[in-house]
Design an enzyme around this catalytic site. Structure first.
Site, PDB file in Angstrom:
ATOM      1  N   ASP A  85      -4.354   5.929   5.693  1.00  0.00           N
ATOM      2  CA  ASP A  85      -4.854   7.174   6.380  1.00  0.00           C
ATOM      3  C   ASP A  85      -5.996   6.560   7.405  1.00  0.00           C
ATOM      4  O   ASP A  85      -5.453   6.333   8.467  1.00  0.00           O
ATOM      5  CB  ASP A  85      -5.409   7.862   5.227  1.00  0.00           C
ATOM      6  CG  ASP A  85      -5.964   9.210   5.488  1.00  0.00           C
ATOM      7  OD1 ASP A  85      -5.597   9.810   6.542  1.00  0.00           O
ATOM      8  OD2 ASP A  85      -6.885   9.890   4.732  1.00  0.00           O
ATOM      9  N   PHE A 120      -2.220  16.303   3.428  1.00  0.00           N
ATOM     10  CA  PHE A 120      -2.581  15.514   2.393  1.00  0.00           C
ATOM     11  C   PHE A 120      -0.959  15.606   1.414  1.00  0.00           C
ATOM     12  O   PHE A 120      -0.586  16.595   1.136  1.00  0.00           O
ATOM     13  CB  PHE A 120      -3.571  16.343   1.307  1.00  0.00           C
ATOM     14  CG  PHE A 120      -3.992  15.222   0.436  1.00  0.00           C
ATOM     15  CD1 PHE A 120      -4.746  14.395   0.648  1.00  0.00           C
ATOM     16  CD2 PHE A 120      -3.755  15.451  -0.823  1.00  0.00           C
ATOM     17  CE1 PHE A 120      -5.427  13.582  -0.156  1.00  0.00           C
ATOM     18  CE2 PHE A 120      -4.107  14.681  -1.946  1.00  0.00           C
ATOM     19  CZ  PHE A 120      -4.780  13.476  -1.691  1.00  0.00           C
ATOM     20  N   ARG A 178       1.310  12.318  -9.507  1.00  0.00           N
ATOM     21  CA  ARG A 178       1.534  11.236  -9.480  1.00  0.00           C
ATOM     22  C   ARG A 178       3.307  10.764  -9.711  1.00  0.00           C
ATOM     23  O   ARG A 178       3.766  10.006  -8.901  1.00  0.00           O
ATOM     24  CB  ARG A 178       0.859  10.277 -10.132  1.00  0.00           C
ATOM     25  CG  ARG A 178      -0.341   9.676  -9.474  1.00  0.00           C
ATOM     26  CD  ARG A 178      -0.846   8.446 -10.303  1.00  0.00           C
ATOM     27  NE  ARG A 178      -2.272   8.403 -10.300  1.00  0.00           N
ATOM     28  CZ  ARG A 178      -3.006   8.104  -9.358  1.00  0.00           C
ATOM     29  NH1 ARG A 178      -2.376   7.484  -8.156  1.00  0.00           N
ATOM     30  NH2 ARG A 178      -4.419   7.700  -9.257  1.00  0.00           N
ATOM     31  N   GLU A 184       0.743  -1.243   0.058  1.00  0.00           N
ATOM     32  CA  GLU A 184      -0.033   0.016  -0.025  1.00  0.00           C
ATOM     33  C   GLU A 184       1.073   1.297   0.035  1.00  0.00           C
ATOM     34  O   GLU A 184       2.061   1.322   0.530  1.00  0.00           O
ATOM     35  CB  GLU A 184      -0.980   0.012   1.212  1.00  0.00           C
ATOM     36  CG  GLU A 184      -2.476  -0.494   0.991  1.00  0.00           C
ATOM     37  CD  GLU A 184      -3.330   0.638   0.555  1.00  0.00           C
ATOM     38  OE1 GLU A 184      -2.771   1.513  -0.402  1.00  0.00           O
ATOM     39  OE2 GLU A 184      -4.417   0.422   0.779  1.00  0.00           O
ATOM     40  N   ASP A 185       0.334   2.386  -0.489  1.00  0.00           N
ATOM     41  CA  ASP A 185       1.156   3.466  -0.805  1.00  0.00           C
ATOM     42  C   ASP A 185       1.073   4.301   0.709  1.00  0.00           C
ATOM     43  O   ASP A 185       1.664   4.970   1.291  1.00  0.00           O
ATOM     44  CB  ASP A 185       0.409   4.484  -1.829  1.00  0.00           C
ATOM     45  CG  ASP A 185      -0.974   4.446  -2.017  1.00  0.00           C
ATOM     46  OD1 ASP A 185      -1.649   3.894  -1.105  1.00  0.00           O
ATOM     47  OD2 ASP A 185      -1.476   5.434  -2.727  1.00  0.00           O
TER      48      ASP A 185
END
Ligand code: 5GP
Length: 177
Positions: A103, A152, A165, A99-100
């Protein structure tokens, strides 16, 4: 929105590379003779996966899964579904989810449940970035990279509405003004 978005560097490409190296060493130790299936969550994890697997010099397989996520906004809806599923059987396999970012944890929670139902031999989670301040449900992270503040972030695979990205470093999105 638009061109007024201001970005400030949070992690440089060197810091990211050092983190990926560290994670690869840990994963190597645990999976050397297990022929694991690494399941990367699209789209955000593609860059992390690509760098990580080049450091893993043992047999493994790669799968992708795509889940519904943020859409165009910055808040998780909490409603998650599989948009593109796995192409191969993971029953009885050693599965490592890539996973990146974690959150709220809702996505990972959903995905781990979904995969558990497929009866893998083992199921673990590797995340590049962890934003613990916003957690809504506890998530057990087996391989954790960088801890991020309640901001963010974009770059290194992470987008904001499909932008940013491709950036090689990780940035915080600062609001204008
Ligand atoms: P969670 O379900 O843990 O709240 O969120 C997981 C997903 O939300 C991530 O896979 C990612 O798509 C998105 N997300 C959460 N925080 C961030 C962030 O800071 N930046 C970006 N670009 N995406 C995020």
């Amino acid at each position: 929105m638009g061109s007024e978005v201001k970005l400030s560097v949070l992690f440089t490409r060197d810091e990211i590379a050092a983190t990926v190296n560290k994670l690869a060493a840990e994963i190597r130790q645990d999976y050397l003779s297990k022929n694991p299936v690494l399941i990367a969550v699209l789209k955000g994890s593609f860059m992390f996966l690509a760098d990580l697997i080049r450091l893993l010099d043992f047999p493994l397989e790669v799968e992708f899964i795509r889940l519904s996520s943020y859409g165009g906004g910055r808040e998780s809806s909490g409603k998650i579904k599989v948009v593109q599923g796995l192409q191969s059987e993971v029953r009885g396999r050693h599965v490592l989810v890539i996973e990146d970012i974690i959150d709220t944890g809702l996505t990972a929670d959903f995905l781990l449940d979904y995969l558990r139902q497929k009866k893998p031999a083992s199921l673990k989670l590797c995340v590049l970035t962890d934003k613990p301040a916003r957690r809504k449900t506890p998530v057990n992270i087996d391989y954790r990279g960088l801890t991020v503040p309640d901001k963010f972030i974009v770059g290194y695979g992470l987008d904001w509405d499909e932008r940013f990205r491709h950036l090689p470093d990780i940035y915080v999105v600062e609001d204008k003004g």
